[in-house]
Scaffold this motif. Structure first.
Motif, mmCIF file in Angstrom:
data_model
loop_
_atom_site.group_PDB
_atom_site.id
_atom_site.type_symbol
_atom_site.label_atom_id
_atom_site.label_comp_id
_atom_site.label_asym_id
_atom_site.label_seq_id
_atom_site.Cartn_x
_atom_site.Cartn_y
_atom_site.Cartn_z
ATOM 1 N N GLU A 248 -27.316 -20.711 -19.949
ATOM 2 C CA GLU A 248 -28.146 -21.925 -19.903
ATOM 3 C C GLU A 248 -27.338 -23.204 -20.031
ATOM 4 O O GLU A 248 -27.875 -24.303 -19.881
ATOM 5 N N ASP A 249 -26.048 -23.078 -20.327
ATOM 6 C CA ASP A 249 -25.171 -24.249 -20.369
ATOM 7 C C ASP A 249 -24.650 -24.609 -18.978
ATOM 8 O O ASP A 249 -23.965 -25.632 -18.817
ATOM 9 N N THR A 250 -24.965 -23.780 -17.984
ATOM 10 C CA THR A 250 -24.557 -24.086 -16.616
ATOM 11 C C THR A 250 -25.194 -25.390 -16.170
ATOM 12 O O THR A 250 -26.414 -25.534 -16.202
ATOM 13 N N ALA A 251 -24.369 -26.348 -15.784
ATOM 14 C CA ALA A 251 -24.858 -27.675 -15.421
ATOM 15 C C ALA A 251 -23.689 -28.510 -14.922
ATOM 16 O O ALA A 251 -22.527 -28.117 -15.048
ATOM 17 N N LYS A 252 -24.025 -29.662 -14.388
ATOM 18 C CA LYS A 252 -23.013 -30.667 -14.098
ATOM 19 C C LYS A 252 -22.955 -31.597 -15.297
ATOM 20 O O LYS A 252 -23.987 -32.114 -15.719
ATOM 21 N N TYR A 253 -21.770 -31.776 -15.826
ATOM 22 C CA TYR A 253 -21.580 -32.578 -17.022
ATOM 23 C C TYR A 253 -21.007 -33.933 -16.650
ATOM 24 O O TYR A 253 -20.021 -34.021 -15.919
ATOM 25 N N TYR A 254 -21.661 -34.961 -17.191
ATOM 26 C CA TYR A 254 -21.280 -36.333 -16.873
ATOM 27 C C TYR A 254 -20.768 -37.050 -18.116
ATOM 28 O O TYR A 254 -21.388 -36.950 -19.189
ATOM 29 N N CYS A 255 -19.701 -37.783 -17.960
ATOM 30 C CA CYS A 255 -19.242 -38.689 -19.004
ATOM 31 C C CYS A 255 -20.011 -40.000 -18.846
ATOM 32 O O CYS A 255 -20.198 -40.489 -17.723
ATOM 33 N N GLN B 193 -17.569 -48.675 -8.127
ATOM 34 C CA GLN B 193 -16.291 -48.099 -8.555
ATOM 35 C C GLN B 193 -16.460 -47.462 -9.931
ATOM 36 O O GLN B 193 -16.970 -48.080 -10.839
ATOM 37 N N PHE B 194 -16.064 -46.211 -10.025
ATOM 38 C CA PHE B 194 -16.211 -45.498 -11.280
ATOM 39 C C PHE B 194 -15.108 -45.909 -12.258
ATOM 40 O O PHE B 194 -13.977 -46.165 -11.861
ATOM 41 N N GLN B 195 -15.468 -45.956 -13.523
ATOM 42 C CA GLN B 195 -14.487 -46.250 -14.558
ATOM 43 C C GLN B 195 -14.283 -45.066 -15.478
ATOM 44 O O GLN B 195 -13.427 -45.101 -16.337
ATOM 45 N N LEU B 196 -15.113 -44.046 -15.312
ATOM 46 C CA LEU B 196 -15.021 -42.848 -16.128
ATOM 47 C C LEU B 196 -14.661 -41.680 -15.219
ATOM 48 O O LEU B 196 -15.262 -41.503 -14.163
ATOM 49 N N TYR B 197 -13.717 -40.871 -15.644
ATOM 50 C CA TYR B 197 -13.242 -39.758 -14.828
ATOM 51 C C TYR B 197 -13.213 -38.484 -15.650
ATOM 52 O O TYR B 197 -12.501 -38.408 -16.655
ATOM 53 N N GLU B 198 -14.021 -37.514 -15.191
ATOM 54 C CA GLU B 198 -14.113 -36.247 -15.891
ATOM 55 C C GLU B 198 -13.168 -35.216 -15.292
ATOM 56 O O GLU B 198 -12.853 -35.251 -14.106
ATOM 57 N N SER B 199 -12.768 -34.281 -16.135
ATOM 58 C CA SER B 199 -11.994 -33.127 -15.674
ATOM 59 C C SER B 199 -12.254 -31.965 -16.620
ATOM 60 O O SER B 199 -12.801 -32.164 -17.716
#
Length: 129
Positions: free
Chosen positions: A92-99, A1-7
């Motif tokens: 070059e900043d194109t990426a998936k960003y994770y918290c 279960q995730f506790q961090l949620y990105e938007s």
């Protein structure tokens, strides 16, 4: 279960700006290191790179060299969020960003993805020319 949620991810042209938001449990603020990592499409999971972190207890911040001067990480304990304001985005900043988050200070291991126990599902950022 995730506790961090990105938007906040999305598509933007080079030179544009985006703000990512991470919602974390209220109990993390004051006691956890919270930050952002990113993974490009060509990288393996273990190659995820640090972007910026903040130790929520003192507000001490670390930035990757590419982020300095362009990205700003901010914590808002009242809203249980940590935001990443990204300006002058480049392709070059194109990426998936994770918290990410972990107990205690960010410390000297802040850049190491294996240090973090908590990860969000990520939000995609695409920068085009």
């Amino acid at each position: 279960q995730f506790q961090l949620y990105e938007s906040g991810g999305g598509s933007v042209q080079a030179g544009g700006s985006l703000t990512l938001s991470c919602r974390a449990p209220g109990s993390f603020f004051g006691s956890h290191c919270i930050g952002w990592f990113r993974q490009t499409s060509g990288e393996k999971r273990e190659e995820r790179g640090a972007v910026a972190t903040v130790y929520t207890g003192t507000g001490i911040i670390d930035y990757a060299s590419f982020a300095k001067g362009r990205f700003t990480i901010l914590q808002d304990p009242a809203k249980n969020t940590v935001t990443l304001q990204m300006n002058n985005l480049q392709t070059e900043d194109t990426a998936k960003y994770y918290c990410v988050a972990d107990w205690g200070k960010c410390g000297s291991s802040w850049w190491y993805q294996g240090y973090y126990a908590f990860w969000g599902q990520g939000t995609q950022v695409n920068v085009s020319t």
